[in-house]
Write a protein that holds these residues in place. Structure first.
Motif, mmCIF file in Angstrom:
data_model
loop_
_atom_site.group_PDB
_atom_site.id
_atom_site.type_symbol
_atom_site.label_atom_id
_atom_site.label_comp_id
_atom_site.label_asym_id
_atom_site.label_seq_id
_atom_site.Cartn_x
_atom_site.Cartn_y
_atom_site.Cartn_z
ATOM 1 N N ASP A 1 -30.170 105.437 -51.569
ATOM 2 C CA ASP A 1 -30.657 106.697 -52.141
ATOM 3 C C ASP A 1 -31.781 106.452 -53.144
ATOM 4 N N CYS A 2 -31.670 105.396 -53.944
ATOM 5 C CA CYS A 2 -32.750 105.056 -54.877
ATOM 6 C C CYS A 2 -33.979 104.570 -54.108
ATOM 7 N N LEU A 3 -33.758 103.712 -53.118
ATOM 8 C CA LEU A 3 -34.881 103.197 -52.328
ATOM 9 C C LEU A 3 -35.668 104.337 -51.691
ATOM 10 N N SER A 4 -34.967 105.351 -51.185
ATOM 11 C CA SER A 4 -35.655 106.459 -50.520
ATOM 12 C C SER A 4 -36.497 107.275 -51.502
ATOM 13 N N ARG A 5 -36.192 107.185 -52.790
ATOM 14 C CA ARG A 5 -36.940 107.925 -53.815
ATOM 15 C C ARG A 5 -37.943 107.039 -54.556
ATOM 16 N N GLY A 6 -37.933 105.739 -54.248
ATOM 17 C CA GLY A 6 -38.815 104.819 -54.952
ATOM 18 C C GLY A 6 -38.322 104.467 -56.344
ATOM 19 N N TRP A 7 -37.016 104.646 -56.583
ATOM 20 C CA TRP A 7 -36.427 104.357 -57.886
ATOM 21 C C TRP A 7 -35.857 102.948 -57.899
ATOM 22 N N SER A 8 -35.666 102.401 -59.089
ATOM 23 C CA SER A 8 -34.960 101.136 -59.253
ATOM 24 C C SER A 8 -33.513 101.449 -59.640
ATOM 25 N N TRP A 9 -32.658 100.447 -59.644
ATOM 26 C CA TRP A 9 -31.248 100.609 -60.001
ATOM 27 C C TRP A 9 -30.838 99.410 -60.823
ATOM 28 N N VAL A 10 -29.679 99.510 -61.462
ATOM 29 C CA VAL A 10 -29.188 98.437 -62.324
ATOM 30 C C VAL A 10 -28.197 97.567 -61.560
ATOM 31 N N ARG A 11 -27.095 98.140 -61.106
ATOM 32 C CA ARG A 11 -26.057 97.409 -60.369
ATOM 33 C C ARG A 11 -25.556 98.273 -59.228
ATOM 34 N N LEU A 12 -24.941 97.607 -58.245
ATOM 35 C CA LEU A 12 -24.457 98.321 -57.068
ATOM 36 C C LEU A 12 -22.936 98.337 -57.017
ATOM 37 N N ARG A 13 -22.390 99.415 -56.454
ATOM 38 C CA ARG A 13 -20.956 99.591 -56.266
ATOM 39 C C ARG A 13 -20.692 99.976 -54.815
ATOM 40 N N ARG A 14 -19.586 99.440 -54.228
ATOM 41 C CA ARG A 14 -19.216 99.750 -52.849
ATOM 42 C C ARG A 14 -17.934 100.578 -52.838
ATOM 43 N N CYS A 15 -17.962 101.707 -52.155
ATOM 44 C CA CYS A 15 -16.794 102.569 -52.002
ATOM 45 C C CYS A 15 -15.764 101.836 -51.141
ATOM 46 N N VAL A 16 -14.520 101.743 -51.619
ATOM 47 C CA VAL A 16 -13.496 101.039 -50.842
ATOM 48 C C VAL A 16 -12.980 101.891 -49.687
ATOM 49 N N THR A 17 -13.236 103.184 -49.706
ATOM 50 C CA THR A 17 -12.783 104.051 -48.625
ATOM 51 C C THR A 17 -13.699 103.978 -47.410
ATOM 52 N N CYS A 18 -15.013 104.063 -47.630
ATOM 53 C CA CYS A 18 -15.936 104.154 -46.490
ATOM 54 C C CYS A 18 -17.030 103.105 -46.481
ATOM 55 N N GLY A 19 -17.180 102.316 -47.553
ATOM 56 C CA GLY A 19 -18.191 101.274 -47.591
ATOM 57 C C GLY A 19 -19.552 101.718 -48.110
ATOM 58 N N TYR A 20 -19.700 102.983 -48.486
ATOM 59 C CA TYR A 20 -20.970 103.474 -49.037
ATOM 60 C C TYR A 20 -21.356 102.616 -50.235
ATOM 61 N N VAL A 21 -22.622 102.243 -50.338
ATOM 62 C CA VAL A 21 -23.123 101.473 -51.476
ATOM 63 C C VAL A 21 -24.066 102.355 -52.281
ATOM 64 N N GLY A 22 -23.744 102.509 -53.555
ATOM 65 C CA GLY A 22 -24.575 103.302 -54.457
ATOM 66 C C GLY A 22 -24.757 102.583 -55.770
ATOM 67 N N CYS A 23 -25.678 103.091 -56.562
ATOM 68 C CA CYS A 23 -25.972 102.470 -57.847
ATOM 69 C C CYS A 23 -24.971 102.919 -58.916
ATOM 70 N N CYS A 24 -24.866 102.127 -59.964
ATOM 71 C CA CYS A 24 -23.894 102.358 -61.038
ATOM 72 C C CYS A 24 -24.334 103.496 -61.958
ATOM 73 N N ASP A 25 -23.468 103.847 -62.884
ATOM 74 C CA ASP A 25 -23.749 104.928 -63.820
ATOM 75 C C ASP A 25 -24.851 104.584 -64.822
ATOM 76 N N SER A 26 -25.187 103.301 -64.962
ATOM 77 C CA SER A 26 -26.291 102.910 -65.837
ATOM 78 C C SER A 26 -27.634 103.047 -65.131
ATOM 79 N N SER A 27 -27.612 103.346 -63.856
ATOM 80 C CA SER A 27 -28.829 103.526 -63.075
ATOM 81 C C SER A 27 -29.267 104.986 -63.124
ATOM 82 N N ARG A 28 -30.523 105.207 -62.903
ATOM 83 C CA ARG A 28 -31.091 106.555 -62.949
ATOM 84 C C ARG A 28 -30.365 107.531 -62.006
#
Length: 121
Positions: free
Chosen positions: A43-70
C-alpha cells in the motif's frame, strides 16, 4: 496448526498486569522457515511512501506497515478485516501484537527482542 502455550503475553509497562489474549491460538506452534521478505508495504509502495517496519497478519498473510509508519496499513488491515494478530517481520524483533486485546505476545522463554531469533539462525 493452532497456537500453543509456546506464546505468552509479555508484561508491558504502563498497562495492567494479568492481561490475556483470546487470539493466542492463531499463532504458529513452531518457527517455520520464514517466507521470503516482501519488497515492502504494498500500500505504501503504490503511493510512493516509505515505511518504518513491516507486520504480517497471522490470519491471511497480508503484509502492512507498522503504526510508526505514515500509512499504518497493518492497523488499517485489522480495522477493515477484523483479523486480530500480526507478527513483526523486522529482523531484530521476535514478537506478535494483538490489536483486539492490545497485548504484545512473545514466545515462552524469550523477551521479544530479536536476540533469540538471531541465535537460532
Amino acid at each position: 496448526m493452532a497456537g500453543d502455550p509456546g506464546w505468552r503475553v509479555r508484561p508491558d509497562g504502563g498497562r495492567p498486569q494479568g492481561r490475556s489474549c483470546a487470539h493466542i491460538g492463531l499463532l504458529p506452534t513452531s518457527e517455520p522457515s520464514p517466507p521470503a521478505p516482501p519488497a515492502g508495504c504494498a500500500d505504501c509502495l503504490s503511493r510512493g511512501w516509505s515505511w518504518v517496519r513491516l507486520r504480517r497478519c497471522v490470519t491471511c498473510g497480508y503484509v502492512g506497515c507498522c503504526d510508526s509508519s505514515r500509512g499504518m496499513h497493518a492497523h488499517d488491515h485489522h480495522v477493515l478485516s477484523g483479523h486480530p494478530v500480526v507478527l513483526s517481520l523486522a529482523s531484530d524483533e521476535d514478537w506478535a501484537w494483538c490489536f483486539t486485546d492490545e497485548v504484545f505476545l512473545v514466545r515462552s522463554g524469550h523477551s521479544g527482542s530479536g536476540q533469540a531469533r538471531r541465535q537460532r539462525r
